[in-house]
Design an enzyme around this catalytic site. Structure first.
Site, PDB file in Angstrom:
ATOM      1  N   SER A  63      -8.735  -8.424  -3.666  1.00  0.00           N
ATOM      2  CA  SER A  63      -7.890  -7.467  -4.383  1.00  0.00           C
ATOM      3  C   SER A  63      -8.716  -6.610  -5.337  1.00  0.00           C
ATOM      4  O   SER A  63      -9.296  -7.107  -6.299  1.00  0.00           O
ATOM      5  CB  SER A  63      -6.801  -8.200  -5.171  1.00  0.00           C
ATOM      6  OG  SER A  63      -6.216  -7.309  -6.108  1.00  0.00           O
ATOM      7  N   ASP A  79      -4.193  -0.568   3.357  1.00  0.00           N
ATOM      8  CA  ASP A  79      -3.025   0.313   3.218  1.00  0.00           C
ATOM      9  C   ASP A  79      -2.724   1.091   4.502  1.00  0.00           C
ATOM     10  O   ASP A  79      -1.662   1.712   4.618  1.00  0.00           O
ATOM     11  CB  ASP A  79      -3.244   1.305   2.067  1.00  0.00           C
ATOM     12  CG  ASP A  79      -3.226   0.593   0.711  1.00  0.00           C
ATOM     13  OD1 ASP A  79      -2.688  -0.530   0.626  1.00  0.00           O
ATOM     14  OD2 ASP A  79      -3.751   1.171  -0.261  1.00  0.00           O
ATOM     15  N   LYS A 120       2.892  -6.494  -0.567  1.00  0.00           N
ATOM     16  CA  LYS A 120       2.738  -5.091  -0.975  1.00  0.00           C
ATOM     17  C   LYS A 120       4.100  -4.559  -1.450  1.00  0.00           C
ATOM     18  O   LYS A 120       4.993  -5.335  -1.764  1.00  0.00           O
ATOM     19  CB  LYS A 120       2.178  -4.286   0.199  1.00  0.00           C
ATOM     20  CG  LYS A 120       0.740  -4.653   0.561  1.00  0.00           C
ATOM     21  CD  LYS A 120      -0.212  -4.248  -0.534  1.00  0.00           C
ATOM     22  CE  LYS A 120      -1.632  -4.637  -0.208  1.00  0.00           C
ATOM     23  NZ  LYS A 120      -2.536  -4.462  -1.338  1.00  0.00           N
ATOM     24  N   LYS A 123      -5.129   8.413  -4.737  1.00  0.00           N
ATOM     25  CA  LYS A 123      -4.272   7.724  -5.719  1.00  0.00           C
ATOM     26  C   LYS A 123      -5.106   6.770  -6.575  1.00  0.00           C
ATOM     27  O   LYS A 123      -4.991   6.772  -7.804  1.00  0.00           O
ATOM     28  CB  LYS A 123      -3.164   6.971  -4.964  1.00  0.00           C
ATOM     29  CG  LYS A 123      -2.192   6.221  -5.840  1.00  0.00           C
ATOM     30  CD  LYS A 123      -0.856   6.033  -5.133  1.00  0.00           C
ATOM     31  CE  LYS A 123      -0.832   4.844  -4.197  1.00  0.00           C
ATOM     32  NZ  LYS A 123      -0.840   3.549  -4.891  1.00  0.00           N
ATOM     33  N   ARG A 163       5.232  -5.824   4.347  1.00  0.00           N
ATOM     34  CA  ARG A 163       4.924  -4.789   5.349  1.00  0.00           C
ATOM     35  C   ARG A 163       4.854  -5.341   6.765  1.00  0.00           C
ATOM     36  O   ARG A 163       5.088  -4.595   7.721  1.00  0.00           O
ATOM     37  CB  ARG A 163       3.637  -4.048   4.968  1.00  0.00           C
ATOM     38  CG  ARG A 163       3.867  -3.099   3.809  1.00  0.00           C
ATOM     39  CD  ARG A 163       2.680  -2.206   3.496  1.00  0.00           C
ATOM     40  NE  ARG A 163       3.049  -1.262   2.442  1.00  0.00           N
ATOM     41  CZ  ARG A 163       2.191  -0.639   1.650  1.00  0.00           C
ATOM     42  NH1 ARG A 163       0.894  -0.862   1.778  1.00  0.00           N
ATOM     43  NH2 ARG A 163       2.614   0.205   0.729  1.00  0.00           N
ATOM     44  N   ARG A 208       6.215  -8.839  -7.055  1.00  0.00           N
ATOM     45  CA  ARG A 208       4.837  -8.972  -6.561  1.00  0.00           C
ATOM     46  C   ARG A 208       4.032  -9.927  -7.450  1.00  0.00           C
ATOM     47  O   ARG A 208       4.263 -10.014  -8.649  1.00  0.00           O
ATOM     48  CB  ARG A 208       4.199  -7.580  -6.481  1.00  0.00           C
ATOM     49  CG  ARG A 208       4.966  -6.710  -5.493  1.00  0.00           C
ATOM     50  CD  ARG A 208       4.373  -5.336  -5.375  1.00  0.00           C
ATOM     51  NE  ARG A 208       3.017  -5.376  -4.861  1.00  0.00           N
ATOM     52  CZ  ARG A 208       2.229  -4.308  -4.794  1.00  0.00           C
ATOM     53  NH1 ARG A 208       2.667  -3.137  -5.212  1.00  0.00           N
ATOM     54  NH2 ARG A 208       1.014  -4.415  -4.323  1.00  0.00           N
ATOM     55  N   GLY A 256       1.593  -1.116  -8.541  1.00  0.00           N
ATOM     56  CA  GLY A 256       0.790  -2.324  -8.743  1.00  0.00           C
ATOM     57  C   GLY A 256      -0.519  -1.994  -9.437  1.00  0.00           C
ATOM     58  O   GLY A 256      -1.006  -2.757 -10.284  1.00  0.00           O
TER      59      GLY A 256
END
Ligand code: S3P
Length: 436
Positions: free
Chosen positions: A167, A315, A342, A21, A346, A122, A94
């Site tokens: 990030s 992830d 996220k 992705k 989560r 977010r 995102g």
């Protein structure tokens, strides 16, 4: 759509995971601002990546699908994007919103980018802050923190930016804006995050220097379109790695998996847990390492997951938590407070769902503690409309005797259309090769 899943299963066969992705997004972004043609093969035709394609089409870039997974981009060049006539919509993605913010910061027009209910909750100041320092006008229109973002590109100047959070999306936004800045732009990270943007910028003729955790981009006259083949997504493969690892008697070959070292934390964790896992046939594909993985099930023990490894598996934590439920002893996951922001919270989603399966799990502010327990029971669980939660819970469900229900499971299409078909194939011992 709710999905019923019958456990308990052995996993057998060969699969090819869907295309990566992160790399699919970046291929479209860099192809769009390069000169000449970029042909992307094995592009991920999932909702998130289609959002990126749509946003660039709205800015006048000619992007054609030759078939579902091959696309051809006629690059507009660094200065060739057009002011969109409508609001750009990143949907649930995102990556689309944050990376595009970096590109928009360098344009000579104003644009607005919005997203779905989840994305609008977010944090976006993390990207607005450095882009403002570079000279762009970036307004987080809700409470000064959230999307829609209104971005007016400026005459940017290079900055040196120390990342307050780990990030890759923020790092990438700053580096992409750096393409449009006067002078060099440097990003310094405490913990190294995925470096696909850096690798792909080099592949498209960018001027990038990496020294440890410090990346510098210098402006270039132009980027040049290039052909790309996208490796399989290790974050999608992770669901099948764990499904095989926790079910004794399973044996699965996963082909063509991207093994960029900034993404392989899941492999380190499974090996630490005592999993039988072999990396075979290592090779390179347009600047990214790929390989096949052979994995066999059974005999996992608990582990600690914390510190530098967290960005390398951020992830994968939902499915690592599932693995921990089926391991002997305690697993501690810490330093993962990013999970709170996220596609869903989560930590909360994992804890709530795994408790429904009967797991012994303690919630921490920045992670969780899980006591392995072989006596889990089937349950009805929520996806929280979060693709990775839905898939992680499906992996738990196939490993527990009885029938479980995953509610609102259609969100898997965000990153992994066809997930349930492949899962059905491998629980029948079938071959899910060639799905992508
Ligand atoms: C991504 C970076 C990570 C990851 C996300 C994809 C990317 O997000 O969780 O799924 O493609 O750069 P952060 O940058 O928020 O850590």
């Amino acid at each position: 759509m709710d999905v019923l899943i019958e456990g308990k299963k052995v996993i057998k066969g060969t699969i090819t995971p869907p295309p990566d992705k992160s790399i699919s997004h970046r291929g479209v972004i860099l192809g769009a601002i390069s000169e000449g043609i970029t042909r992307i093969e094995r592009f991920l035709p999932a909702e998130d990546c289609i959002r990126t394609v749509d946003c660039f089409r709205k800015m006048g870039v000619d992007i054609k699908f030759v078939n579902e997974t091959t696309l051809i981009i006629k690059g507009a060049g660094l200065k060739g994007l057009k002011k969109p006539e409508t609001i750009l919509d990143a949907g649930n993605s995102g990556t689309t919103m944050r990376l595009l913010s970096g590109i928009l910061a360098g344009q000579d027009f104003e644009a607005i980018i919005t997203g779905d209910e989840s994305l609008k909750k977010r944090p976006m100041e993390r990207v607005a802050l450095p882009l403002r320092q570079m000279g762009a006008k970036v307004e987080c229109t809700v409470d000064g923190k959230f999307a829609p973002l209104k971005i007016r590109g400026g005459r940017l100047k290079g900055i040196s930016y120390e990342m307050p959070v780990a990030s890759a999306q923020v790092k990438s936004a700053v580096l992409l804006a750096g393409l449009y800045a006067e002078g060099e732009t440097t990003v310094v990270e405490k913990h190294k995050t995925r470096d696909h943007t850096e690798r792909m910028l080099l592949y498209f003729g960018g001027n990038i220097t990496v020294k440890g955790n410090q990346v510098t981009v210098a402006p270039v006259e132009k980027l040049t379109g290039n052909d790309l083949v996208v490796p399989g997504d290790i974050s999608s493969a992770a669901f099948f790695l764990v499904a095989a690892a926790i079910n004794e008697g399973s044996k699965l070959l996963i082909r063509d998996v991207g093994l960029n070292p900034t993404r392989t934390g899941i492999i380190d964790v499974l090996l630490n847990m005592g999993c039988s896992l072999k990396v075979l046939n290592e090779r390179e594909l347009n600047g990214e390492k790929i390989a096949d993985i052979l994995i066999e099930g059974g005999g996992l023990k608990g582990t600690r997951v914390e510190g530098d490894i967290i960005p390398r598996l951020i992830d994968e934590i939902p499915v690592i938590a599932v693995a921990a439920c089926f391991a002997e002893g305690e697993t501690v996951i810490k330093n993962a407070s990013e999970l709170r922001v996220k596609e869903s919270d989560r930590i909360k989603a994992i804890v709530e769902n795994l408790r429904r399966f009967g797991a012994k799990i303690e919630e921490l502010e920045d992670g969780m503690v899980i006591e392995g327990n072989k006596n889990l029971k089937p349950a009805e669980v929520e996806s929280f409309k979060d693709h990775r939660i839905a898939m992680a819970m499906a992996v738990a469900a196939i490993s527990i005797k009885g029938i479980s229900k995953i509610k609102n499971a259609d969100c898997v299409k965000i990153s992994f259309p066809g997930f349930f078909d492949i899962l059905n194939n491998v629980v029948k011992g079938g071959d899910a090769d060639g799905q992508f």
